[in-house]
Design a protein around this motif. Structure first.
Motif, mmCIF file in Angstrom:
data_model
loop_
_atom_site.group_PDB
_atom_site.id
_atom_site.type_symbol
_atom_site.label_atom_id
_atom_site.label_comp_id
_atom_site.label_asym_id
_atom_site.label_seq_id
_atom_site.Cartn_x
_atom_site.Cartn_y
_atom_site.Cartn_z
ATOM 1 N N GLU A 3 0.826 -1.199 0.000
ATOM 2 C CA GLU A 3 0.000 0.000 0.000
ATOM 3 C C GLU A 3 0.865 1.256 0.000
ATOM 4 O OE1 GLU A 3 -3.280 0.310 -0.402
ATOM 5 O OE2 GLU A 3 -3.369 -1.862 -0.696
ATOM 6 N N TYR A 4 1.986 1.224 0.704
ATOM 7 C CA TYR A 4 2.901 2.363 0.712
ATOM 8 C C TYR A 4 3.439 2.617 -0.697
ATOM 9 C CZ TYR A 4 3.011 2.927 5.778
ATOM 10 O OH TYR A 4 2.670 3.194 7.083
ATOM 11 N N ASN A 7 0.551 4.128 -2.811
ATOM 12 C CA ASN A 7 0.165 5.484 -2.446
ATOM 13 C C ASN A 7 1.336 6.466 -2.436
ATOM 14 O OD1 ASN A 7 -2.492 4.592 -2.040
ATOM 15 N ND2 ASN A 7 -2.016 3.939 0.055
ATOM 16 N N THR A 9 3.673 6.588 -0.155
ATOM 17 C CA THR A 9 3.848 7.013 1.233
ATOM 18 C C THR A 9 5.242 6.635 1.714
ATOM 19 O OG1 THR A 9 1.493 6.639 1.628
ATOM 20 C CG2 THR A 9 2.912 6.873 3.571
ATOM 21 N N GLY A 10 6.090 7.640 1.977
ATOM 22 C CA GLY A 10 7.449 7.397 2.459
ATOM 23 C C GLY A 10 8.399 6.898 1.405
ATOM 24 N N LYS A 13 6.000 6.595 -5.550
ATOM 25 C CA LYS A 13 4.961 5.648 -5.975
ATOM 26 C C LYS A 13 5.541 4.675 -6.991
ATOM 27 C CE LYS A 13 0.257 5.333 -7.744
ATOM 28 N NZ LYS A 13 -1.040 6.014 -7.862
ATOM 29 N N SER A 46 -5.738 2.885 -7.877
ATOM 30 C CA SER A 46 -4.370 3.219 -7.446
ATOM 31 C C SER A 46 -3.320 2.986 -8.519
ATOM 32 C CB SER A 46 -4.008 2.431 -6.172
ATOM 33 O OG SER A 46 -4.894 2.740 -5.124
#
Length: 538
Positions: A3-4, A7, A9-10, A13, A46
């Motif tokens: 998921e990271y 998305n 995140t950190g 993508k 996504s």
């Protein structure tokens, strides 16, 4: 981690890395990863490319790992025909399997199929049991559906108060469809005092949650006031019609277009109506190309607009749509006024060569309704006969008689036809639709005398509401007849939807004919008559 990656995140993508991570986790036995990957493939979310075959593959892997909702997802794909033919039997099997393994979604879907008998035998008691199970597992939609089961007595004893309670629980859980149901029950006074303003507020809550039905009912309520004191707000109604048209459902756009093109409850806005009809036509919403053409031709068309309307007519005619063929072969006043250049003789030759019964029937319907095509009942009968559908031919014969103001003769012919083997052999739904076309105040716009009682009675016993009302009036005979029998038939007619019968019930209460004289009951009945009449207009 997947998921990271999806998305961003950190980390930047990276869809490919996300998919690889899901695959690795699923291969290691993580059922949630397999289902999540399947969901992404199914919906194309996504950044994952939609791929139903891969969705099915990973749902099956999740199913093997024991994920109950993955089983239900496979059932849904089978029911809807996603990545294969529709298979309601397999869908029903998978829904039950998912439900029995703990899925609330599966219990709800299985209950729905049991209720309607899809994919197997109908079982309303079983449907109610599984719907309760879905409620116990937290399915908000199941709360609303359980309310409907109580309201309509589906697999349960009918209980209006329990229905309201479950609708409220679902509404409290933000189910907007439950809000609409509460709006209907509050507006109609079902299980509670009638309160149209409170009903409107339920519709408003649903509309603000994005519910199309809520928007429709709110806009209709705001557009016209009731004499009971509920205020109208046309500017707000117009705003809601525009919001409705912008939803993801193109049928909502068609509904808004109808209201704006009609220009009765709200001011006419042909340009917006055209825009919303075009949205509906682009999505292939049925019966929207014709009103689009009508709207274009009504809006002072210039050369470009006339060419646009003609282009639609020709495209639809070439697809075999009867309304367009009728308009091109037999142009009506609207086309004549717009001065469209049409070779009608050539199109009449094409229509004359038609052999498809459905297209011929549609041509006949267009000729009897008028507007784009010239209204010609006699010609409509000929096309209906050519379609080898004697019931349609009879339908247009009766409409021609009504057009000639021969209502009494039309009623007698309708009684005669209803007694024939031909009519009795029609499917029940077709018989109902056939009779409904003549179940209008215009068909029964005369009181008649004692000689008309057998005709009125025969048509009333066929289920026609206006015939039942007229039969009741003859039984009443201005208070000199059988008031009790008249009231019985007025009630039957009112339950079928006759505003005339509802008015009559008020009249009987005001005069004390066969009932206690009561001004309060008279006013209530007249209020209901007003609402029935308004509902018929919408």
């Amino acid at each position: 981690m997947a998921e990271y990656y999806l998305n961003g995140t950190g980390t930047p993508k990276n869809v490919e890395a996300a998919i690889a991570t899901y695959v690795r986790a699923a291969d290691l036995g993580h059922d949630g990863a397999a289902k999540a990957l399947a969901d992404h493939y199914r919906f194309g979310t996504s950044g994952v490319t939609k791929d139903l075959a891969l969705a099915r593959k990973w749902y099956q892997r999740a199913m093997e790992l024991g994920e109950a909702d993955a089983i239900v997802a496979l059932g849904y794909m089978a029911e809807m025909g996603l990545d294969g033919p529709k298979d309601p039997v397999e869908a029903r099997r998978l829904y039950k399997l998912g439900a029995d393994r703990g899925s609330g979604w599966g219990a709800e879907n299985y209950a729905i199929l049991l209720q309607v008998g899809k994919g197997g035998a109908k079982d309303e008691k079983g449907a109610a049991d599984y719907m309760r199970l879905a409620v116990d597992r937290g399915q908000t939609g199941a709360m609303r559906r359980l309310g409907t089961y109580y309201r309509d007595g589906i697999g349960l004893e009918r209980d209006t108060q329990m229905a309201i309670a479950w609708y409220r629980k679902a509404a409290d859980a933000d189910d907007s469809d439950a809000m609409v149901e509460l709006g209907d029950m509050t507006t109609n006074g079902r299980g509670m005092p009638r309160d149209e303003l409170a009903g409107r507020e339920w519709y408003r809550k649903a509309a603000e949650a994005g519910n199309g039905a809520g928007m429709r009912k709110l806009a209709l309520g705001l557009a016209s006031s009731e004499f009971t004191g509920v205020p109208s707000d046309n500017p707000a109604a117009i705003r809601w019609y525009h919001k409705l048209a912008e939803t993801d459902d193109p049928e909502d756009a068609a509904f808004a277009a109808d209201a704006l093109a009609e220009g009765k409850a709200v001011p006419m806005d042909l340009k917006s109506a055209r825009k919303y009809y075009e949205k509906a036509v682009a999505a292939d919403v049925a019966d929207t190309a014709r009103p689009l053409v009508e709207t274009v031709l009504r809006d002072n068309p210039g050369e470009a607009e006339r060419a646009y309307a003609l282009k639609i007519l020709i495209e639809r005619a070439e697809k075999g749509e009867g309304w367009a063929l009728a308009a091109l072969a037999h142009p009506g006043p609207m086309i004549d006024a717009a001065r469209l250049e049409i070779d009608s003789a050539a199109w009449r030759a094409k229509v004359a060569a038609l052999t498809d019964p459905k297209v011929l029937t549609d041509v006949a319907k267009a000729l009897q309704s008028g507007k784009l095509a010239k209204q010609q009942f006699g010609l409509a009968v000929q096309y209906a006969k050519a379609a080898s559908d004697p019931s349609v031919a009879k339908e247009y014969q009766l409409k021609l008689m009504m057009d000639l103001r021969l209502q009494e003769a039309a009623q007698r012919e309708l009684v005669r036809y209803a007694e024939t083997d031909e009519f009795k052999a029609l499917p029940e739904e077709r018989r109902t639709v056939f009779l409904a076309q003549f179940d209008t105040p215009y068909m029964f716009n005369f009181n008649g005398d004692a000689s008309h009682i057998p005709t009125f009675a025969a048509l009333a016993n066929l289920g026609m509401k206006e015939a039942a009302a007229k039969y009741a009036w003859r039984l009443l005979d201005d208070g000199k007849g059988d008031s009790a029998a008249a009231m019985k038939w007025f009630v039957i007619a009112a339950e079928r939807g006759s505003a005339d019968a509802q008015r009559a019930i008020g009249y009987l209460h005001s005069k004390g004919f066969g009932v206690d004289k009561s001004a309060v009951k008279a006013v209530r009945a007249w209020e209901d008559a007003y609402r029935r009449g308004r509902a018929m207009r919408h």
